[in-house]
Enzyme design. Structure first.
Site, PDB file in Angstrom:
ATOM      1  N   ARG A   1      29.383  -1.996 -65.648  1.00 38.74           N
ATOM      2  CA  ARG A   1      28.626  -0.777 -65.316  1.00 38.74           C
ATOM      3  C   ARG A   1      29.405   0.086 -64.332  1.00 38.74           C
ATOM      4  O   ARG A   1      29.387   1.320 -64.419  1.00 38.74           O
ATOM      5  CB  ARG A   1      27.266  -1.138 -64.710  1.00 38.74           C
TER       6      ARG A   1
ATOM      7  N   VAL B   1      22.027   4.412 -60.118  1.00 41.73           N
ATOM      8  CA  VAL B   1      23.013   3.794 -59.231  1.00 41.73           C
ATOM      9  C   VAL B   1      24.421   4.293 -59.532  1.00 41.73           C
ATOM     10  O   VAL B   1      25.403   3.735 -59.051  1.00 41.73           O
ATOM     11  CB  VAL B   1      22.956   2.246 -59.354  1.00 41.73           C
ATOM     12  N   ASP B   2      24.535   5.385 -60.293  1.00 38.60           N
ATOM     13  CA  ASP B   2      25.832   5.792 -60.828  1.00 38.60           C
ATOM     14  C   ASP B   2      26.626   6.745 -59.947  1.00 38.60           C
ATOM     15  O   ASP B   2      27.815   6.932 -60.158  1.00 38.60           O
ATOM     16  CB  ASP B   2      25.662   6.411 -62.219  1.00 38.60           C
TER      17      ASP B   2
ATOM     18  N   HIS C   1      17.398   2.736 -55.416  1.00 39.75           N
ATOM     19  CA  HIS C   1      17.768   1.492 -56.095  1.00 39.75           C
ATOM     20  C   HIS C   1      19.196   1.059 -55.782  1.00 39.75           C
ATOM     21  O   HIS C   1      19.778   0.248 -56.505  1.00 39.75           O
ATOM     22  CB  HIS C   1      17.586   1.631 -57.608  1.00 39.75           C
TER      23      HIS C   1
END
Length: 231
Positions: free
Chosen positions: A56, A90-91, A106
């Site tokens: 990810r 969360v990127d 998050h």
């Protein structure tokens, strides 16, 4: 000056190539949530979890902000009041687009967390099982991402912003994950005007004053332009 509070979810990043929980064929489709997004899953098989979040992290690093992200940055810079962006993502694409002081409820793929001493630091591109904590030396590092069953970050701060919001917008969220799914009710009780922008109606769409459907890269810039014209 009216405060705008914006909640963003996976749908705003989907057009940047980052999949959601429900996308077929993506990273999430290859794993059970219980195995890669819970404390129990990490305790059972930390190698699988680290490998999943390493993948990810690579995806997020390669992704580029889309027009929805850049439109929110434009709003933040030009709105006469305060614009607060709260994200479930969360990127890091909001920051890549230039947004400031984003509240990551998050956590973030760019962070690492020590489960022994709670120290946080910038994660390396690839984390491994037994990654040592730079503060205490414990081999107990994990991604600094909030998993199912854990309390999201900055909740008191978020509720304070919701209590003072004149406008609350939810963008690209499913409306199924709490406590974020209840933010519209908090904002409504505080007298805010509420709007959902989504590809399809969320499970909580009926709680909003207005629902705008379509791809985020199209609907968000139009919504921002309308707000700024009317401000």
């Amino acid at each position: 000056m009216e405060k705008i509070v914006i909640l963003t979810g996976a749908g705003i990043s989907a057009e940047s190539g980052l999949g959601t929980f429900r996308d077929e064929g993506g990273l999430w489709a290859q794993h059970r949530i219980e195995d890669v997004a819970t404390p129990d899953g990490f305790a059972r098989n930390p190698a699988v979890v680290q490998k999943f979040y390493n993948a990810r992290r690579v995806q997020a690093a390669q992704a580029q902000p889309n027009p929805a992200h850049t439109a929110l940055t434009h709003l933040q810079r030009n709105w006469p009041g305060e614009v607060i962006i709260v994200t479930q993502n969360v990127d890091g694409l909001h920051e890549a687009a230039g947004s400031e002081n984003v509240i990551h409820m998050h956590g973030t793929l760019a962070g690492a967390l020590c489960t022994t001493c709670d120290h946080r630091w910038v994660a390396p591109p690839e984390m491994s099982v037994g990654e040592p904590c730079p503060a205490c030396g414990g081999p107990t590092a994990r991604p600094d991402v909030v998993w199912f069953g854990e309390m999201p970050y900055f909740m008191d701060l978020i509720y304070d912003h919701l209590a003072n919001a004149a406008i609350f917008a939810s963008i690209g969220t499913s409306g199924q994950v709490y406590p974020a799914a209840a933010f519209v009710h908090e904002a409504t009780m505080s007298g805010a005007r509420t709007v959902e922008l989504n590809l399809d109606p969320s499970s909580g769409a009926s709680s909003f004053d207005q629902v705008i459907l379509g791809p985020a890269s199209e609907t968000v810039p139009r919504w921002v332009q309308k707000l700024l014209r009317e401000s």
